[in-house]
Motif scaffolding. Structure first.
Motif, PDB file in Angstrom:
ATOM      1  N   ASN A 352       0.757  -1.230   0.009  1.00 38.28           N
ATOM      2  CA  ASN A 352       0.037  -0.221  -0.140  1.00 38.28           C
ATOM      3  C   ASN A 352       1.007   1.412   0.088  1.00 38.28           C
ATOM      4  N   ALA A 353       2.160   1.284   0.179  1.00 42.40           N
ATOM      5  CA  ALA A 353       3.036   2.265   0.101  1.00 42.40           C
ATOM      6  C   ALA A 353       4.150   2.210  -0.955  1.00 42.40           C
ATOM      7  N   ASP A 362       2.857   8.660  -0.467  1.00 44.19           N
ATOM      8  CA  ASP A 362       2.402   9.741   0.571  1.00 44.19           C
ATOM      9  C   ASP A 362       2.096   9.058   2.001  1.00 44.19           C
ATOM     10  N   ARG A 363       1.710   7.725   1.784  1.00 44.88           N
ATOM     11  CA  ARG A 363       1.136   7.130   2.848  1.00 44.88           C
ATOM     12  C   ARG A 363       2.380   6.730   4.053  1.00 44.88           C
ATOM     13  N   LEU A 364       3.530   6.999   3.619  1.00 46.75           N
ATOM     14  CA  LEU A 364       4.580   7.110   4.451  1.00 46.75           C
ATOM     15  C   LEU A 364       4.714   8.024   5.393  1.00 46.75           C
ATOM     16  N   ILE A 369      -1.212   3.077   5.934  1.00 47.08           N
ATOM     17  CA  ILE A 369      -0.647   1.995   5.088  1.00 47.08           C
ATOM     18  C   ILE A 369      -1.252   0.668   5.565  1.00 47.08           C
ATOM     19  N   SER A 370      -1.604   0.459   6.613  1.00 49.61           N
ATOM     20  CA  SER A 370      -2.287  -0.835   6.978  1.00 49.61           C
ATOM     21  C   SER A 370      -3.572  -1.020   6.144  1.00 49.61           C
ATOM     22  N   ASP A 371      -4.529  -0.077   6.098  1.00 54.07           N
ATOM     23  CA  ASP A 371      -5.652  -0.119   5.402  1.00 54.07           C
ATOM     24  C   ASP A 371      -6.117   1.202   4.785  1.00 54.07           C
ATOM     25  N   PRO A 372      -5.935   1.463   3.593  1.00 50.29           N
ATOM     26  CA  PRO A 372      -6.207   2.900   3.009  1.00 50.29           C
ATOM     27  C   PRO A 372      -7.591   3.241   2.996  1.00 50.29           C
ATOM     28  N   ALA A 385       1.059  18.830   3.280  1.00 51.94           N
ATOM     29  CA  ALA A 385       2.098  18.364   2.764  1.00 51.94           C
ATOM     30  C   ALA A 385       3.253  18.480   3.753  1.00 51.94           C
ATOM     31  N   GLY A 386       3.100  19.439   4.511  1.00 54.99           N
ATOM     32  CA  GLY A 386       4.258  19.808   5.729  1.00 54.99           C
ATOM     33  C   GLY A 386       4.218  18.916   6.847  1.00 54.99           C
ATOM     34  N   PHE A 387       3.212  17.840   6.867  1.00 56.55           N
ATOM     35  CA  PHE A 387       2.904  16.906   7.818  1.00 56.55           C
ATOM     36  C   PHE A 387       4.104  16.259   8.407  1.00 56.55           C
TER      37      PHE A 387
END
Length: 496
Positions: A352-353, A362-364, A369-372, A385-387
């Motif tokens: 998923n990543a 982006d899931r990183l 990631i475990s379940d979108p 975006a800056g998270f």
């Protein structure tokens, strides 16, 4: 002394010197043969009915031995073979770490992953940095998988070598049975069996390389051989040594035991476990050293899955789920502090990543990631975006105290980075210690063999000196015969 007695004395002396000369020549010829022991003629004095010395009698051929040194040589040989087998395995396992400059170990890959995460956390919108994290994660997985594969290859080879060792033991025991029969029959009939004794000693020495042994001498040159744990290997006949090899090894595979006359002496469940010999070293490598290292790799894999696991962000109390690193039991996370055998071989980067597998890079940064499709595990629902909070959390997870399985010979409470570094240290310390042990044992074995050879081997100078003495004795005997012959001539002439 009568002329007839004098003649018998001279004749017996000639026969004795002839035998001695033959034995000396035999010693000189065998001086360079490994395992050859010096032979000597056993003589006794005979007497006439009147009590006069009647000459020399050859009672047989003897050999020079030193049972204490020989026993020490057997023990040293067995110990050295065992240590060499373990060292060879540790050297192969060290291929998982390589030179520190090559950054091949799991600890090094873990460090590289942490650095890439730190760089990504400093610039969460940078896709290149995200790709670096993904690549470092894949490298981490490949390192654990290849390490696990190498460990099981070491175990497979050790198991195959155990089968080879068992075949060699059975071959040597059959040779021992044949030689022992020759010695017993020859001793009973008075034949010269000294060469057979030499051959039997060499067979025992080869046998001690494969398995630790002790011996017991009995009448007529008979011998009984036991393992160093007390199981009978040979008594009149060779006992059967059996072993069923395992073709393929996995982390959960348990190899079979080696049986001597039905008694397990090496491997799992050994009732009377042998203490030395190549067979013992291979069993230790297969069942203990390699298994422990595999468990350490499995715990590193479990620590990764636990460190990168995603928690319920909604506060609903749902269980943690496997995030960037996943396994066959996903979405569940392996139980904390509990070993999962073979986990290092099955750990994987979550698809998923991974854009190459249809995932979203982006899931990183954002989680999920475990379940979108489950918003409860999304750390950045706004998609900013800056998270960087999630990335910073992952970076700190490397140094967070974690509970590991207590049976892997490392600190059960350590950080993931510390545990991985300790695993490398454990392997290198074991290899260094075993290298030192082998070097010391090599010196001991060499000195023991040298001392035994000095005691029982052939010294050419001494044999040549002895040959000159035999020639002088032979010459004296011939002069005595000549003197007796002259006297008999004079006696016959006077009678005529």
């Amino acid at each position: 002394m009568s002329l007839s007695v004098a003649l018998k004395v001279a004749q017996s002396a000639l026969a004795a010197r002839q035998t001695e000369s033959s034995v000396v020549s035999r010693n000189i010829a065998g001086a360079q043969d490994p395992g050859y022991s010096r032979k000597s003629v056993l003589l006794s004095q005979t007497y006439t009915e009147s009590g006069q010395a009647g000459g020399l009698k050859v009672d047989g051929i003897g050999r020079v031995t030193d049972s204490a040194l020989y026993s020490s040589l057997l023990t040293s040989t067995s110990t050295g073979s065992s240590q060499e087998a373990v060292l060879a395995g540790l050297t192969r396992l060290a291929e998982t770490t390589g030179d520190t400059q090559n950054q091949m170990s799991a600890a090094a890959k873990l460090g590289a992953l942490k650095l890439s995460l730190q760089s990504y956390a400093s610039d969460p919108s940078n896709a290149i940095q995200a790709q670096d994290v993904l690549q470092a994660s894949k490298d981490m997985v490949r390192t654990l998988q290849s390490g696990s594969e190498l460990v099981q290859d070491v175990r497979t080879k050790a198991d195959a070598d155990m089968a080879t060792s068992v075949r060699e033991i059975n071959t040597l025991l059959k040779q021992l049975e044949d030689l022992n029969s020759v010695i017993v029959r020859g001793t009973q009939s008075g034949a010269d069996v000294t060469d057979a004794h030499d051959s039997r000693d060499q067979v025992l020495l080869k046998l001690s390389e494969e398995i630790g042994i002790t011996t017991l001498n009995r009448s007529n040159g008979d011998i009984v051989v036991y393992t160093d744990s007390g199981v009978t290997l040979f008594e009149t006949r060779a006992r059967a040594v059996t072993f069923e090899p395992t073709i393929v090894f996995g982390a959960a595979t348990t190899g079979n035991s080696v049986m001597v006359d039905g008694v397990p002496v090496a491997g799992p469940g050994a009732l009377m476990e042998i203490k030395s010999g190549r067979l013992q070293g291979l069993a230790e490598l297969r069942d203990e050293v390699a298994v422990t290292y595999q468990s350490q790799l499995d715990e590193i894999a479990r620590g990764l899955i636990e460190a990168f696991a995603e928690s319920d962000q909604s506060g609903g109390g749902n269980p943690d789920q496997a995030g960037l690193f996943t396994w066959s039991g996903a979405p569940a996370v392996p139980a904390s502090g509990t070993l999962v055998p073979g986990l290092a071989a099955e750990i994987a980067v979550n698809a998923n990543a991974d854009p190459d597998q249809g995932g979203d890079l982006d899931r990183l940064r954002d989680g999920g990631i475990s379940d979108p499709f489950d918003p409860n595990y999304n750390y950045n629902p706004s998609g900013a975006a800056g998270f960087s909070d999630r990335l910073q959390e992952l970076v700190s997870a490397f140094d967070k105290d974690t509970v590991f399985d207590s049976g892997v010979e490392l600190d059960a409470t350590d950080s993931l980075s510390g545990f991985a570094a300790s695993s490398v240290s454990w392997l290198e310390a074991g290899r260094k210690t075993m290298t030192s042990n082998v070097e010391v044992q090599t010196v001991i074995l060499s000195r023991t063999a040298e001392n035994l050879n000095n005691k029982t081997g052939v010294n050419i100078d001494e044999e040549m000196t002895l040959l000159l003495e035999i020639e002088r004795s032979y010459s004296a005997a011939t002069r005595l015969i000549s003197a007796v012959d002259a006297m008999l001539e004079d006696l016959l002439a006077a009678a005529r």
